[in-house]
Design an enzyme around this catalytic site. Structure first.
Site, PDB file in Angstrom:
ATOM      1  N   SER A   1      -5.163   6.420  13.190  1.00  0.00           N
ATOM      2  CA  SER A   1      -4.992   6.759  14.504  1.00  0.00           C
ATOM      3  C   SER A   1      -5.973   6.893  15.111  1.00  0.00           C
ATOM      4  O   SER A   1      -6.956   6.914  15.010  1.00  0.00           O
ATOM      5  CB  SER A   1      -3.731   8.201  14.688  1.00  0.00           C
ATOM      6  OG  SER A   1      -4.385   9.134  14.757  1.00  0.00           O
ATOM      7  N   ASN A   2      -5.542   6.293  16.538  1.00  0.00           N
ATOM      8  CA  ASN A   2      -6.802   6.569  17.773  1.00  0.00           C
ATOM      9  C   ASN A   2      -7.179   7.617  17.693  1.00  0.00           C
ATOM     10  O   ASN A   2      -8.446   7.726  18.013  1.00  0.00           O
ATOM     11  CB  ASN A   2      -6.110   5.632  18.838  1.00  0.00           C
ATOM     12  CG  ASN A   2      -6.554   4.445  19.127  1.00  0.00           C
ATOM     13  OD1 ASN A   2      -6.292   4.091  17.433  1.00  0.00           O
ATOM     14  ND2 ASN A   2      -5.972   3.842  20.219  1.00  0.00           N
ATOM     15  N   GLU A   3      -6.602   8.939  17.473  1.00  0.00           N
ATOM     16  CA  GLU A   3      -7.322   9.933  17.861  1.00  0.00           C
ATOM     17  C   GLU A   3      -8.348  10.403  16.360  1.00  0.00           C
ATOM     18  O   GLU A   3      -8.792  10.821  16.866  1.00  0.00           O
ATOM     19  CB  GLU A   3      -6.168  11.284  17.387  1.00  0.00           C
ATOM     20  CG  GLU A   3      -5.041  11.690  18.489  1.00  0.00           C
ATOM     21  CD  GLU A   3      -4.444  10.229  18.978  1.00  0.00           C
ATOM     22  OE1 GLU A   3      -4.069   9.309  18.244  1.00  0.00           O
ATOM     23  OE2 GLU A   3      -3.984   9.855  20.637  1.00  0.00           O
TER      24      GLU A   3
ATOM     25  N   GLN B   1       0.946  -0.902   0.313  1.00  0.00           N
ATOM     26  CA  GLN B   1      -0.163   0.097  -0.294  1.00  0.00           C
ATOM     27  C   GLN B   1       1.049   1.059   0.032  1.00  0.00           C
ATOM     28  O   GLN B   1       1.818   1.077   1.039  1.00  0.00           O
ATOM     29  CB  GLN B   1      -1.091  -0.066   0.917  1.00  0.00           C
ATOM     30  CG  GLN B   1      -1.426   1.424   1.842  1.00  0.00           C
ATOM     31  CD  GLN B   1      -2.406   1.507   2.902  1.00  0.00           C
ATOM     32  OE1 GLN B   1      -1.449   0.526   3.160  1.00  0.00           O
ATOM     33  NE2 GLN B   1      -3.690   1.960   2.671  1.00  0.00           N
ATOM     34  N   GLY B   2       0.672   2.385  -0.999  1.00  0.00           N
ATOM     35  CA  GLY B   2       1.289   3.171  -1.289  1.00  0.00           C
ATOM     36  C   GLY B   2       0.866   4.316  -0.356  1.00  0.00           C
ATOM     37  O   GLY B   2       0.187   5.122  -2.029  1.00  0.00           O
TER      38      GLY B   2
ATOM     39  N   GLU C   1     -10.248  -1.555   5.554  1.00  0.00           N
ATOM     40  CA  GLU C   1      -9.081  -1.449   6.945  1.00  0.00           C
ATOM     41  C   GLU C   1      -9.246  -1.427   7.549  1.00  0.00           C
ATOM     42  O   GLU C   1      -8.706  -2.466   8.546  1.00  0.00           O
ATOM     43  CB  GLU C   1      -8.238  -0.573   6.091  1.00  0.00           C
ATOM     44  CG  GLU C   1      -6.829  -0.688   6.840  1.00  0.00           C
ATOM     45  CD  GLU C   1      -6.014   0.371   7.368  1.00  0.00           C
ATOM     46  OE1 GLU C   1      -6.282   1.173   5.945  1.00  0.00           O
ATOM     47  OE2 GLU C   1      -4.437   0.272   7.300  1.00  0.00           O
TER      48      GLU C   1
ATOM     49  N   SER D   1       0.233   6.595   2.815  1.00  0.00           N
ATOM     50  CA  SER D   1       1.049   7.725   3.498  1.00  0.00           C
ATOM     51  C   SER D   1       2.622   8.462   2.560  1.00  0.00           C
ATOM     52  O   SER D   1       3.507   7.290   2.024  1.00  0.00           O
ATOM     53  CB  SER D   1       2.281   6.903   4.494  1.00  0.00           C
ATOM     54  OG  SER D   1       0.206   6.667   4.989  1.00  0.00           O
TER      55      SER D   1
HETATM   56  C1  LIG Z   1       4.159  -0.344  11.364  1.00  0.00           C
HETATM   57  C2  LIG Z   1       3.636   1.019  10.662  1.00  0.00           C
HETATM   58  C3  LIG Z   1       2.408   0.525   9.234  1.00  0.00           C
HETATM   59  C4  LIG Z   1       2.643   1.190   8.201  1.00  0.00           C
HETATM   60  N1  LIG Z   1       1.745   1.068   6.752  1.00  0.00           N
HETATM   61  C5  LIG Z   1       1.581   1.403   6.321  1.00  0.00           C
HETATM   62  C6  LIG Z   1       1.185   0.740   4.822  1.00  0.00           C
HETATM   63  O1  LIG Z   1       1.216  -0.265   4.438  1.00  0.00           O
HETATM   64  N2  LIG Z   1       1.158   1.704   3.882  1.00  0.00           N
HETATM   65  C7  LIG Z   1       0.776   2.904   4.283  1.00  0.00           C
HETATM   66  O2  LIG Z   1       0.387   4.222   3.264  1.00  0.00           O
HETATM   67  N3  LIG Z   1       0.510   3.797   5.436  1.00  0.00           N
HETATM   68  C8  LIG Z   1       1.675   3.114   6.723  1.00  0.00           C
HETATM   69  N4  LIG Z   1       1.341   3.052   7.661  1.00  0.00           N
HETATM   70  C9  LIG Z   1       0.824   4.719   8.206  1.00  0.00           C
HETATM   71  C10 LIG Z   1       0.220   4.844   8.442  1.00  0.00           C
HETATM   72  O3  LIG Z   1      -1.449   5.227   8.272  1.00  0.00           O
HETATM   73  C11 LIG Z   1       0.204   6.626   9.169  1.00  0.00           C
HETATM   74  O4  LIG Z   1       1.639   6.445   9.791  1.00  0.00           O
HETATM   75  C12 LIG Z   1      -0.604   6.851   9.964  1.00  0.00           C
HETATM   76  O5  LIG Z   1      -1.478   7.086   8.763  1.00  0.00           O
HETATM   77  C13 LIG Z   1      -0.052   7.956  10.999  1.00  0.00           C
HETATM   78  O6  LIG Z   1       0.580   9.062  10.104  1.00  0.00           O
HETATM   79  P1  LIG Z   1       1.814   9.532  10.732  1.00  0.00           P
HETATM   80  O7  LIG Z   1       2.654   8.692  11.529  1.00  0.00           O
HETATM   81  O8  LIG Z   1       2.045  10.906  10.441  1.00  0.00           O
HETATM   82  O9  LIG Z   1       1.193  10.477  11.881  1.00  0.00           O
HETATM   83  P2  LIG Z   1       0.871  12.285  12.195  1.00  0.00           P
HETATM   84  O10 LIG Z   1      -0.346  12.113  11.681  1.00  0.00           O
HETATM   85  O11 LIG Z   1       2.064  12.850  11.629  1.00  0.00           O
HETATM   86  O12 LIG Z   1       0.243  11.901  13.584  1.00  0.00           O
HETATM   87  C14 LIG Z   1       1.787  12.451  14.671  1.00  0.00           C
HETATM   88  C15 LIG Z   1       0.382  12.109  15.745  1.00  0.00           C
HETATM   89  O13 LIG Z   1      -0.701  13.305  15.933  1.00  0.00           O
HETATM   90  C16 LIG Z   1      -2.259  12.963  15.985  1.00  0.00           C
HETATM   91  N5  LIG Z   1      -2.764  13.423  14.742  1.00  0.00           N
HETATM   92  C17 LIG Z   1      -2.596  13.588  13.405  1.00  0.00           C
HETATM   93  N6  LIG Z   1      -3.980  14.470  13.457  1.00  0.00           N
HETATM   94  C18 LIG Z   1      -4.016  14.817  14.687  1.00  0.00           C
HETATM   95  C19 LIG Z   1      -5.634  15.508  15.178  1.00  0.00           C
HETATM   96  N7  LIG Z   1      -5.745  16.674  13.816  1.00  0.00           N
HETATM   97  N8  LIG Z   1      -5.918  15.988  15.537  1.00  0.00           N
HETATM   98  C20 LIG Z   1      -5.723  14.939  17.216  1.00  0.00           C
HETATM   99  N9  LIG Z   1      -4.475  14.518  16.740  1.00  0.00           N
HETATM  100  C21 LIG Z   1      -3.987  14.126  15.618  1.00  0.00           C
HETATM  101  C22 LIG Z   1      -2.077  11.552  15.512  1.00  0.00           C
HETATM  102  O14 LIG Z   1      -3.400  10.445  15.590  1.00  0.00           O
HETATM  103  C23 LIG Z   1      -0.321  10.726  16.325  1.00  0.00           C
HETATM  104  O15 LIG Z   1      -0.356  10.390  17.546  1.00  0.00           O
HETATM  105  C24 LIG Z   1       2.055   2.055   8.737  1.00  0.00           C
HETATM  106  C25 LIG Z   1       1.913   3.053   9.648  1.00  0.00           C
HETATM  107  C26 LIG Z   1       3.330   1.856  10.435  1.00  0.00           C
HETATM  108  C27 LIG Z   1       3.500   2.661  11.965  1.00  0.00           C
END
Ligand SMILES: Cc1cc2nc3c(=O)[nH]c(=O)nc-3n(C[C@H](O)[C@H](O)[C@H](O)COP(=O)(O)OP(=O)(O)OC[C@H]3O[C@@H](n4cnc5c(N)ncnc54)[C@H](O)[C@@H]3O)c2cc1C
Lengths: 378, 391
Positions: free
Chosen positions: B376-378, B126-127, B245, B129
């Site tokens: 995310s849980n948020e 999945q591409g 998902e 993020s």
């Molecule tokens: C092990 C793993 C596997 C993954 N696999 C894939 C994959 O195969 N393909 C893919 O495309 N992606 C993948 N992901 C990406 C995943 O979907 C993102 O990590 C996720 O969407 C969160 O984005 P971020 O890590 O950039 O955190 P950020 O978006 O930067 O968030 C940082 C923190 O801020 C909180 N936050 C952000 N915005 C808000 C808001 N508006 N209000 C309150 N809190 C907020 C978040 O919940 C988090 O706690 C994977 C991630 C992990 C860790």
């Protein structure tokens, strides 16, 4: 597994909701009712009787409707939704339930028939100072007196103990806990009522050689029967709590939308909306568990264990939702004029009536080794 | 309201239970139970065993291998797989891109990809993020520019799970940088990972494992027919896919297995002369987790029982949020049961530290991810507050 209500159950809900909305839709009405004796509205009680609600779980032969725990749960939830002070769970599920379980034909006809008609309010006089939530009596004793019995000792707190027309009393005799019926006007009975923090009533009830009638015909130990009746009442109280939690949550959500600070509605602050979201999570998880426990009661499964599980979930959720509801309202949340604090007060009372979360947890903890996993479908 | 499964559903459950515990190789199930990293071959073998029995993609259209099961049957299927330690069919294939192609893809794409996707002959990744597009996925910047019959892709993806095993990637790309709303100018492209210009760099996670990667695109040429659905409609497909998902992400069966494991291990450890399993605080902690999990399982059953008419039950958003928290709590419990042994996570061969204790802390650390990915849980709280409570 199926969690939906059928048309008849939904009809019952609508009818009870309509009645209670008229009585308590405005929280000022409840305030004035609980401010006067006996702490609930006798007219509303009669209307519930007319609707068949007070005889819901009893056999038709005893003057009841022959319905089951699911119907009872529907009513309890509506009671909780508006904090109706009528003692539905106390009278119907607990005291009535014990009479239905054990009573002779004549006792069932009199007590359950009178309860269903709305002319007789029973209560279960069981709690004693210095013990908590046990299915046994310790300090109130029963003595044989010719063909009958007399009781001596103190029960406290007894729900609606001053108003009740008949008391189902637990007492110890010959090392066993037995159940007795005592009419409210019996000789040697002293009842001192008071108001509780949640607007309901309790009493200190003193027995001094008070004549009593054995409930049922034989004189076996009734601990198991009491435990099971308490478990059914715990589950019904769980539904009362669900109704209360739901209102507390919706009231809070509405308030967050309406209340403005810093030039914007409070709902613009994510720190607050997230807390409301967590209240919702707690409510839905509690709802699932309580509904399941009701189905276990209906199927006559392991009612005691299921009630403990429901109790734990509701206790945690009730405290969480109750406290957060007040906090998110700010100052107005702690005023008597505004409803939300009363929900918290009632949830706190419900939590402690028949066993709180820690109590249920310690019972469940004792049995973790008995199963590899918990299977609700088992 | 009814307590028990109908006789048909109970029989269905028994049948699956038997299949999962007898037809999927024991060595693979043991590896799952031991929280060992599975090899690519093990994933493929397990999924092919399921697919041969019609159990890999039951939720797909019948035409492409689906089974027309009720939501409850799908729930039972998933839970029984987890309880039996059967690796679930690769989510990227079966829950994500498969249903998207089946719903929005061209007939040619369906024929070309669906059978191979169900059988894991093609391994998808999945591409979505990017470094600057996480929770705010719509701000992604990887571009695709039309050049004749091709799209030319440039940019970077990150967190690409198991990209090292992948044959193909489904990729969100920006095709209209001028679109007024950033959600509007996004498209969904499919291409092989060995296309010239694709490079992959593994990212080591806290537990020492390499399950995620960065993927870089430099003038990657993708034929136009590998665009899914319509140009600039990719956001709709992504939302559809992310909705899928979250289904089954509560992983109740797997958490149940971990709690049972914790109890079992606690019986083998002695504290002050008595089994750890008898410690009242530990028992209370387990009982509380069991009860939370029961509440979640019952909620999942309520959700599946009430979503039969196609509309998701509002409480479904509780499942991801609470499901991830309980998975994390179970891994934490295992670390605490392991106690001093949990420190020796990479013990040498011949060590007496049991395998479960060695993996306890790495999997606890690894499971931090479950409250981050898949919304995310948020983000889940935002959904509950916004679409359920109207805040
Ligand atoms: C092990 C793993 C596997 C993954 N696999 C894939 C994959 O195969 N393909 C893919 O495309 N992606 C993948 N992901 C990406 C995943 O979907 C993102 O990590 C996720 O969407 C969160 O984005 P971020 O890590 O950039 O955190 P950020 O978006 O930067 O968030 C940082 C923190 O801020 C909180 N936050 C952000 N915005 C808000 C808001 N508006 N209000 C309150 N809190 C907020 C978040 O919940 C988090 O706690 C994977 C991630 C992990 C860790």
């Amino acid at each position: 597994m199926e969690f939906s209500y059928d048309d008849e159950q939904n009809g019952l809900r609508e009818a009870v909701r309509g009645l209670l909305e008229r009585a308590y839709g405005d929280s000022e009405q409840r305030r004035s009712v609980v401010a006067t004796e006996p702490g609930f509205d006798e007219k509303t009680w009669s209307r519930l009787a007319e609707m068949g609600v007070l005889g819901l779980p009893f056999a038709e032969a005893d003057g009841g409707m022959g319905a089951g725990p699911v119907e009872v749960s529907v009513v309890a939830e509506e009671i909780g939704r508006v904090l109706a002070p009528e003692p539905f769970v106390e009278a119907v599920v607990l005291a009535g339930g014990l009479v239905a379980d054990l009573g002779t034909d004549a006792q069932r006809t009199e007590v359950l028939g009178g309860l269903a008609e709305g002319v007789l309010v029973p209560t279960f006089a069981h709690a004693e100072i210095g013990t908590r939530w046990e299915p046994v009596a310790r300090s109130v004793t029963a003595t044989r007196d010719g063909d009958g019995w007399t009781l001596t000792g103190v029960k406290e707190p007894v729900p609606n103990g001053a108003r009740a027309d008949v008391l189902v009393v637990s007492a110890v005799t010959e090392g066993a806990t037995r159940l007795f019926l005592v009419p409210g006007d019996a000789a040697g009975l002293t009842r001192t009522g008071h108001r509780n923090h949640d607007g309901t009533r309790s009493a200190r009830v003193e027995f001094a050689d008070t004549p009593a009638q054995l409930l049922g015909e034989d004189t076996g130990d009734r601990t198991a029967t009491i435990e099971k009746a308490q478990a059914r009442a715990r589950v019904a109280y769980g539904h009362e709590a669900l109704g209360a939690m739901e209102t507390a949550l919706t009231t809070t959500a509405e308030y967050l939308k309406a209340r403005k600070q810093f030039g914007v509605p409070l709902s613009r602050f994510q720190a607050l909306t997230f807390r409301a979201a967590d209240m919702y999570v707690a409510l839905e998880l509690a709802r699932s568990t309580v509904m399941w426990a009701t189905l276990v009661v209906d199927a006559d499964g392991d009612v005691v264990a299921a009630a403990d599980r429901a109790r734990l979930q509701v206790s945690r959720a009730g405290r969480h939702i109750g406290k957060e509801a007040i906090q998110l309202h700010g100052g107005i949340g702690v005023t008597a004029e505004y409803s939300v604090g009363h929900y918290t007060s009632r949830l706190t009372a419900l939590d402690h009536l028949l066993g709180d979360g820690d109590w249920a947890l310690s019972r469940l903890a004792a049995s973790v080794d008995a199963h590899p996993t918990v299977d609700p479908l088992a | 309201m009814r307590l028990h499964l109908s006789p048909e559903d109970a029989a269905f459950r028994d049948q699956l239970r038997t299949f999962f515990t007898t037809s999927v190789p024991q060595s693979i199930r043991d590896a799952v139970a031991a929280h060992r990293e599975l090899t690519r071959e093990q994933f493929v073998e397990a999924q092919q065993v399921l697919n041969a029995a019609g159990l890999a993609v039951p939720h797909w259209p019948v035409e492409w291998g689906g089974r027309d099961w009720t939501p409850l049957q799908r729930h039972i299927w998933r839970e029984e797989m987890q309880l039996a330690g059967v690796p679930e069919p690769l989510a990227f294939n079966t829950s994500m891109i498969g249903p998207v192609i089946a719903t929005f893809g061209s007939q040619e794409q369906k024929e070309r990809f669906l059978p191979a996707t169900a059988n894991l002959d093609i391994w998808w990744c999945q591409g979505f993020s990017e470094p600057d597009a996480g929770s705010d996925l719509a701000s992604l910047r990887t571009t695709a520019v039309r050049d004749g019959d091709d799209w030319v892709v440039n940019g970077q993806k990150t967190w690409t799970t198991l990209g090292q095993h992948a044959d193909w990637i489904f990729c969100l790309v920006r095709t209209d940088p001028t679109a007024e709303k950033k959600q509007r100018g996004i498209s969904l492209l499919l291409f092989p990972m060995d296309t010239p210009g694709v490079t992959l760099r593994p990212i080591e996670l806290l537990d020492g494992g390499f399950e995620v990667n960065e993927v870089f695109f430099s003038d990657v040429r993708v034929p136009h027919e590998l665009l899914v659905g319509e140009e600039n409609r990719g956001w709709d497909y992504a939302k559809f896919l992310l909705g899928n998902e979250r289904v089954g992400i509560a992983r109740i069966g797997s958490t149940k297995r971990m709690l049972a494991e914790a109890k079992e291990h606690a019986r083998q450890i002695t504290v002050a002369g008595a089994p750890l399993a008898e410690d009242p605080y530990l028992r209370a902690r387990i009982a509380e987790l069991e009860n939370e999990l029961l509440a979640l399982e019952l909620t999942a059953l309520r959700v599946v029982a009430n979503s039969a008419d196609g509309k998701p039950h509002p409480a479904s958003s509780v499942l991801k949020l609470r499901g991830s928290e309980l998975q994390q709590a179970a891994t934490e419990l295992l670390v605490d049961v392991a106690g001093p042994l949990s420190v020796a996570s990479f013990a040498a061969d011949g060590s007496d530290v049991p395998e479960w204790a060695q993996v306890a802390t790495p999997s606890y650390l690894n499971y931090r991810k479950v409250s981050i990915y898949g919304g995310s849980n948020e983000v889940q709280r935002t959904i509950i507050a916004g679409s359920i409570l109207g805040l």
